[in-house]
Design a protein around this motif. Structure first.
Motif, PDB file in Angstrom:
ATOM      1  N   THR A  57       0.752  -1.207   0.085  1.00 56.61           N
ATOM      2  CA  THR A  57      -0.154   0.161   0.062  1.00 56.61           C
ATOM      3  C   THR A  57       0.732   1.375   0.028  1.00 56.61           C
ATOM      4  O   THR A  57       0.527   2.308  -0.652  1.00 56.61           O
ATOM      5  CB  THR A  57      -0.816  -0.035   1.234  1.00 56.61           C
ATOM      6  OG1 THR A  57      -1.795  -1.167   1.095  1.00 56.61           O
ATOM      7  CG2 THR A  57      -1.842   1.258   1.188  1.00 56.61           C
TER       8      THR A  57
ATOM      9  N   THR B  30      -4.529  -3.591   4.733  1.00 56.81           N
ATOM     10  CA  THR B  30      -5.659  -3.520   3.466  1.00 56.81           C
ATOM     11  C   THR B  30      -6.622  -4.617   3.823  1.00 56.81           C
ATOM     12  O   THR B  30      -6.147  -5.720   4.274  1.00 56.81           O
ATOM     13  CB  THR B  30      -4.937  -3.653   2.226  1.00 56.81           C
ATOM     14  OG1 THR B  30      -3.807  -2.571   2.071  1.00 56.81           O
ATOM     15  CG2 THR B  30      -6.078  -3.600   1.108  1.00 56.81           C
TER      16      THR B  30
ATOM     17  N   ASP C 201      -4.349  -3.241  -5.110  1.00 59.69           N
ATOM     18  CA  ASP C 201      -3.551  -3.182  -4.167  1.00 59.69           C
ATOM     19  C   ASP C 201      -4.335  -4.401  -3.107  1.00 59.69           C
ATOM     20  O   ASP C 201      -5.496  -4.034  -2.876  1.00 59.69           O
ATOM     21  CB  ASP C 201      -3.416  -2.139  -3.045  1.00 59.69           C
ATOM     22  CG  ASP C 201      -2.680  -2.085  -1.939  1.00 59.69           C
ATOM     23  OD1 ASP C 201      -2.823  -1.218  -1.040  1.00 59.69           O
ATOM     24  OD2 ASP C 201      -1.897  -3.232  -1.687  1.00 59.69           O
TER      25      ASP C 201
HETATM   26 MG    MG Z   1      -1.907  -2.860   2.234  1.00 56.59          MG
END
Ligand code: MG
Ligand code: GTP
Length: 258
Positions: A66, A84, A107
């Motif tokens: 990320t 995430t 992502d």
């Molecule tokens: Mg991440």
């Protein structure tokens, strides 16, 4: 009427960005393929053949996926770790040899419990970026497994692979050079181009994504020319729906992730 958003100067590419290490590169040519250059010069002016490449970023949790995407897309770096949850994605617009080109950066979560949702977005990728932390040999040892999972639903022959060592700022020169030797060897074995970056300092981040965009662009033009039987002109590219599929927030959960 130009429907495309304005392109930032550092997203305008006229010469092929060079590889990071010649020992592990997708190709080592100094410039774009001649057929690609000719096709771009001859494209009917004013007709924007919209091109897009789906890029998925995979790798162990907390390796820095990320942060890498945020450093490139927003030029920010967050020291705090915010895992995430499932997938997130960013759109980055380029102009390559005068032709608009978009990277759709997916992502994904490195956490085991979100794998089921993340893997459902692997399909239809043109580029796979496998990230590992150059200071964490465990994340390096999981590269092959990430690669296998991300290629499961894809056409392996058509995918461009990048192996990215992250957090280079945390590594001493001696430590890093040993890690790089191992990473170059693995990159050659899996057919990936190797890069080392630091999202904290920004080292190599823009150069890396310019290279990803350029090689992705080159690949998409060559594939299109081949499809058209080497006509030099590119047509409109039918964007298949899954490329533009945008997950609704509620879809971010699936049964096994509850
Ligand atoms: Mg991440
Ligand atoms: N020193 C340093 N720290 C970094 C770098 N990149 C990421 N980090 C730190 O590493 C932690 C994890 O970064 P993330 O980008 O959230 O990791 P991730 O791979 O997205 O993690 P998941 O979403 O859980 O898969 C954060 O605390 C970041 O600040 C880097 O280049 N250098």
């Amino acid at each position: 009427m130009n429907l495309l958003p304005p392109i930032q100067n550092d997203r305008i590419i006229s010469r092929l960005p060079q590889c990071f290490r010649r020992e592990a590169a997708l190709h080592r040519r100094e410039n774009f393929n001649d057929k690609v250059k000719t096709a771009c010069q001859e494209q009917p002016s004013g007709r924007l053949a919209y091109k897009i490449s789906k890029v998925i970023v995979v790798g162990d949790l907390a390796v820095g996926k990320t942060c890498l995407i945020n450093r490139f897309c927003k030029d920010v770096f967050d020291r705090n770790y915010n895992a995430t949850l499932g997938v997130d994605f960013e759109i980055e617009n380029f102009q390559v040899l005068g032709v608009p080109f978009t990277l759709q950066l997916w992502d994904t979560s490195g956490q085991e419990r979100y794998k089921c949702i993340a893997s459902s977005y692997y399909r239809g990728a043109q580029v796979v970026i496998v990230a590992f932390d150059v200071n964490d040999i465990g994340s390096f040892s999981h590269v092959r497994q990430w690669l296998e999972e991300s290629l499961e639903d894809n056409d392996v022959a058509a995918i461009q692979l990048f192996l990215v060592g992250t957090k280079k700022d945390l590594s001493s020169p001696a430590q890093y050079s040993q890690m790089e030797r191992d990473a170059l060897k693995l990159a050659r074995e899996i057919g990936a181009e190797y890069w080392a970056v630091s999202s904290l300092t920004g080292e190599n981040v823009n150069e890396f994504f310019s290279r990803v965009a350029s090689l992705g662009f080159e690949n998409s033009i060559l594939a299109e020319l081949e499809e058209k039987g080497s006509a030099t002109q590119m047509g409109e590219v039918p964007i298949s729906s899954h490329l533009l599929y945008i997950p609704s927030k509620k879809e971010k959960k699936c049964s096994c992730c509850q």
